[in-house]
Enzyme design. Structure first.
Site, PDB file in Angstrom:
ATOM      1  N   HIS A 143       6.390   2.463  12.076  1.00 34.21           N
ATOM      2  CA  HIS A 143       6.328   3.917  11.869  1.00 34.21           C
ATOM      3  C   HIS A 143       6.703   4.648  13.156  1.00 34.21           C
ATOM      4  O   HIS A 143       7.450   5.627  13.137  1.00 34.21           O
ATOM      5  CB  HIS A 143       4.899   4.356  11.501  1.00 34.21           C
ATOM      6  CG  HIS A 143       4.409   3.877  10.166  1.00 34.21           C
ATOM      7  ND1 HIS A 143       3.213   3.210   9.997  1.00 34.21           N
ATOM      8  CD2 HIS A 143       4.945   3.997   8.926  1.00 34.21           C
ATOM      9  CE1 HIS A 143       3.024   2.956   8.711  1.00 34.21           C
ATOM     10  NE2 HIS A 143       4.072   3.402   8.037  1.00 34.21           N
ATOM     11  N   LYS A 161      -6.178   6.037  -4.106  1.00 39.46           N
ATOM     12  CA  LYS A 161      -5.752   4.814  -3.415  1.00 39.46           C
ATOM     13  C   LYS A 161      -6.859   4.368  -2.460  1.00 39.46           C
ATOM     14  O   LYS A 161      -7.341   5.175  -1.661  1.00 39.46           O
ATOM     15  CB  LYS A 161      -4.462   5.116  -2.637  1.00 39.46           C
ATOM     16  CG  LYS A 161      -3.610   3.898  -2.337  1.00 39.46           C
ATOM     17  CD  LYS A 161      -2.238   4.358  -1.874  1.00 39.46           C
ATOM     18  CE  LYS A 161      -1.502   3.287  -1.111  1.00 39.46           C
ATOM     19  NZ  LYS A 161      -0.213   3.767  -0.599  1.00 39.46           N
ATOM     20  N   ARG A 167      13.744  -0.347   5.483  1.00 39.17           N
ATOM     21  CA  ARG A 167      13.584  -1.675   6.090  1.00 39.17           C
ATOM     22  C   ARG A 167      14.607  -2.661   5.551  1.00 39.17           C
ATOM     23  O   ARG A 167      15.122  -3.504   6.271  1.00 39.17           O
ATOM     24  CB  ARG A 167      12.177  -2.217   5.823  1.00 39.17           C
ATOM     25  CG  ARG A 167      11.110  -1.510   6.604  1.00 39.17           C
ATOM     26  CD  ARG A 167       9.758  -1.863   6.115  1.00 39.17           C
ATOM     27  NE  ARG A 167       9.567  -1.373   4.757  1.00 39.17           N
ATOM     28  CZ  ARG A 167       8.395  -1.226   4.161  1.00 39.17           C
ATOM     29  NH1 ARG A 167       7.298  -1.577   4.787  1.00 39.17           N
ATOM     30  NH2 ARG A 167       8.303  -0.751   2.946  1.00 39.17           N
ATOM     31  N   SER A 197       2.105  -1.611   6.566  1.00 37.02           N
ATOM     32  CA  SER A 197       0.670  -1.463   6.846  1.00 37.02           C
ATOM     33  C   SER A 197      -0.152  -2.428   5.999  1.00 37.02           C
ATOM     34  O   SER A 197      -1.129  -3.010   6.474  1.00 37.02           O
ATOM     35  CB  SER A 197       0.208  -0.030   6.536  1.00 37.02           C
ATOM     36  OG  SER A 197       0.878   0.882   7.351  1.00 37.02           O
TER      37      SER A 197
HETATM   38  O1  PNS Z   1       3.520   5.270   3.093  1.00 38.04           O
HETATM   39  P1  PNS Z   1       3.769   5.441   1.625  1.00 38.04           P
HETATM   40  O2  PNS Z   1       2.485   5.262   0.839  1.00 38.04           O
HETATM   41  O3  PNS Z   1       4.889   4.574   1.127  1.00 38.04           O
HETATM   42  O4  PNS Z   1       4.241   6.975   1.431  1.00 38.04           O
HETATM   43  C1  PNS Z   1       4.614   7.474   0.166  1.00 38.04           C
HETATM   44  C2  PNS Z   1       4.827   8.997   0.227  1.00 38.04           C
HETATM   45  C3  PNS Z   1       3.605   9.701   0.765  1.00 38.04           C
HETATM   46  C4  PNS Z   1       6.003   9.319   1.125  1.00 38.04           C
HETATM   47  C5  PNS Z   1       5.157   9.473  -1.230  1.00 38.04           C
HETATM   48  O5  PNS Z   1       4.242   8.902  -2.119  1.00 38.04           O
HETATM   49  C6  PNS Z   1       5.096  10.977  -1.382  1.00 38.04           C
HETATM   50  O6  PNS Z   1       5.977  11.677  -0.931  1.00 38.04           O
HETATM   51  N1  PNS Z   1       4.012  11.465  -2.039  1.00 38.04           N
HETATM   52  C7  PNS Z   1       3.742  12.872  -2.190  1.00 38.04           C
HETATM   53  C8  PNS Z   1       3.726  13.288  -3.651  1.00 38.04           C
HETATM   54  C9  PNS Z   1       5.128  13.683  -4.113  1.00 38.04           C
HETATM   55  O7  PNS Z   1       5.754  14.568  -3.581  1.00 38.04           O
HETATM   56  N2  PNS Z   1       5.617  12.930  -5.121  1.00 38.04           N
HETATM   57  C10 PNS Z   1       6.957  13.066  -5.635  1.00 38.04           C
HETATM   58  C11 PNS Z   1       7.910  12.142  -4.869  1.00 38.04           C
HETATM   59  S1  PNS Z   1       9.504  12.217  -5.522  1.00 38.04           S
END
Ligand code: PNS
Length: 162
Positions: A17, A41, A90, A127
């Protein structure tokens, strides 16, 4: 001012990150690291603990802010005048889902997603894997900043006493 967001769960923040955040700071004037609040979660660290670790490990970047968010990422961006989402890629396996999210986000608001290829030394890093390896006694000292290693070790010790 060119603003970007680096969103994620950061449970906990890894060197992968930090690599992406650091590269985003070279591309944008201001980078907000946004920690998603997701009550459904199960996490190892609370949002406040994650923000505290991120704030400390990003302290050397003068143009980084750390905030929590819930709801849609595009709403967070709209409220702050952010037009770019920076995501690390990645491997090709990340691409399908990331592309779908990027297209959904840009259909909802005027935001572009900028994909930054993860540095090869972190291409396997997640993570969830850090937590799993640490839980079973593996060495993750090269994968997370020293502060995170300390907090991870302490959390696992607390859990083993429960
Ligand atoms: O570290 P992660 O858990 O892979 O992050 C995922 C994250 C937070 C980037 C993604 O779940 C997100 O943007 N969530 C916010 C809700 C949202 O906007 N959802 C629509 C995405 S198209």
């Amino acid at each position: 001012m060119r603003r970007a967001v680096c969103p994620g769960s950061f449970d906990p923040v890894t060197n992968g990150h930090i690599d992406i955040v650091s590269r985003a700071t070279a591309l944008f004037d201001e980078v907000t690291v946004a920690v998603m609040i997701n009550k459904s979660k199960k996490s190892m660290f609370t949002v406040d603990e994650r923000i505290d670790m991120l704030t400390k490990v990003c302290a050397d970047f003068p143009n980084v802010k750390v905030e929590a968010f819930h709801g849609l990422l595009v709403d967070f961006c709209r409220e702050r005048g952010i037009h770019a989402i920076v995501k690390g890629l990645r491997a090709v396996s990340d691409f399908d889902y990331e592309l779908q999210m990027a297209q959904m986000n840009s259909s909802l608001a005027p935001v572009e997603t900028v994909f930054v290829p993860t540095s090869p030394e972190y291409s396997f890093l997640a993570s969830s894997l850090v937590k799993e390896v640490a839980t079973f006694g593996g060495d993750v000292s090269t994968l997370v900043p020293p502060l995170v290693l300390e907090r991870l070790t302490a959390r696992l010790a607390e859990r083993s006493r429960e």
